[in-house]
Design an enzyme around this catalytic site. Sequence first.
Site, mmCIF file in Angstrom:
data_model
loop_
_atom_site.group_PDB
_atom_site.id
_atom_site.type_symbol
_atom_site.label_atom_id
_atom_site.label_comp_id
_atom_site.label_asym_id
_atom_site.label_seq_id
_atom_site.Cartn_x
_atom_site.Cartn_y
_atom_site.Cartn_z
ATOM 1 N N HIS A 68 46.966 44.391 39.044
ATOM 2 C CA HIS A 68 46.709 45.337 39.937
ATOM 3 C C HIS A 68 47.914 46.169 40.313
ATOM 4 C CE1 HIS A 68 42.826 43.544 41.247
ATOM 5 N NE2 HIS A 68 42.830 44.631 42.033
ATOM 6 N N CYS A 85 43.706 39.137 34.206
ATOM 7 C CA CYS A 85 43.801 39.010 35.703
ATOM 8 C C CYS A 85 44.881 37.744 35.548
ATOM 9 C CB CYS A 85 42.552 38.338 36.515
ATOM 10 S SG CYS A 85 42.587 37.681 37.987
ATOM 11 N N CYS A 91 50.642 40.439 38.310
ATOM 12 C CA CYS A 91 49.409 41.000 38.919
ATOM 13 C C CYS A 91 48.824 42.297 38.306
ATOM 14 C CB CYS A 91 49.313 41.148 40.419
ATOM 15 S SG CYS A 91 47.629 41.361 40.946
ATOM 16 N N ASP A 148 38.490 41.263 35.032
ATOM 17 C CA ASP A 148 39.362 40.906 36.126
ATOM 18 C C ASP A 148 38.673 40.695 37.571
ATOM 19 O OD1 ASP A 148 41.945 41.017 37.726
ATOM 20 O OD2 ASP A 148 41.721 43.053 38.185
ATOM 21 N N SER A 149 39.263 40.525 38.513
ATOM 22 C CA SER A 149 38.464 40.199 39.778
ATOM 23 C C SER A 149 38.323 41.728 40.347
ATOM 24 C CB SER A 149 39.330 39.768 40.874
ATOM 25 O OG SER A 149 40.647 40.286 41.059
ATOM 26 N N GLU A 207 42.996 48.316 46.219
ATOM 27 C CA GLU A 207 41.734 48.517 45.974
ATOM 28 C C GLU A 207 41.272 49.695 46.794
ATOM 29 O OE1 GLU A 207 39.033 46.896 44.174
ATOM 30 O OE2 GLU A 207 40.633 45.942 42.963
HETATM 31 N N1 DGL Z 1 44.348 41.299 39.396
HETATM 32 C C1 DGL Z 1 44.301 40.255 39.442
HETATM 33 C C2 DGL Z 1 45.642 39.281 39.085
HETATM 34 O O1 DGL Z 1 46.373 39.897 38.204
HETATM 35 C C3 DGL Z 1 44.512 39.696 41.468
HETATM 36 C C4 DGL Z 1 43.777 40.466 42.065
HETATM 37 C C5 DGL Z 1 43.100 39.262 42.968
HETATM 38 O O2 DGL Z 1 43.546 38.564 43.925
HETATM 39 O O3 DGL Z 1 41.774 39.250 42.916
HETATM 40 O O4 DGL Z 1 46.139 38.254 39.360
#
Ligand code: DGL
Length: 265
Positions: free
Chosen positions: A187, A75, A185, A12-13, A153
């Site tokens: 997150h 992600c 997402c 993931d990012s 974050e």
């Molecule tokens: N967790 C990432 C997703 O599922 C996104 C986070 C980011 O924007 O880097 O899209």
Amino acid sequence: MGKDRNRIGIFDSGIGGITVLKEILSLLPDSDVVYLGDCARLPYGTKSPRTIIRYSLQCGQFLASKNIDMLVVACNTASSHALPALEEALNIPVIGVVDSGSRAAIDAGGKSIGVIGTPSTIRSGAYEIALRALVPGVRIHSRACPLFVPLVEEGWCDDAITEQVAHRYLDELLHQGIDTLLLGCTHYPLLKQVLRRVAGEGVRIVDSAVSTARVVAGIHGTFLPADGARSVVYYLSDVSERFIELGEVFLGRKMEYVYEVDLCV
Ligand code: DGL
């Protein structure tokens, strides 16, 4: 000649993929996992498809160098743009989160689905395509929520400011009468308490973590890991204390092996 280890690579990012990792570990507690968080280049969700594909290929290639047997793209932003490129570049199963999240929303009975995600995921239309492939007539209301990732974050997962922001993003979707809120997402499951309060009890909240973990278990379960050290190793392109604190609280276990990696070399 059989392999003696079966290793899952996840990226993931940032910290969002931890929500998928947690579900994988609950189904496959003995897994040998390498997690990569590209924290130095987060967010992906505001970047162009070309950049997202380039970053995703670097993540995939880094994990492939760790001898993984399957790649989980935990992600949504990367899953929305980079799956074909990753499949072409790597000779192993590549599992994204968009199809499994869509399946979870439909299986939960969603008829009027609010999809929230990063700007890039929402712009890609990946969820509309996946949901309509399952049920052509499903009603979909999409909304990009760019401030949610930085709030997570920052660790402000259950905070009054996050709740205000959530109202700003979600009130309109809620007025449209959605029955299901699909967290597009990885997150966002970390914001579940806030999202639950804002959405109210009448709206189902669905994410892709559990359904993605089931897909992984379906593949991985066919060849159980042999004896040997099973571990979760974390590689981060920027190591921060906050990542580890939040990750350990959410996972409910220590992150013992954390290493910094430069993905640009
Ligand atoms: N967790 C990432 C997703 O599922 C996104 C986070 C980011 O924007 O880097 O899209």
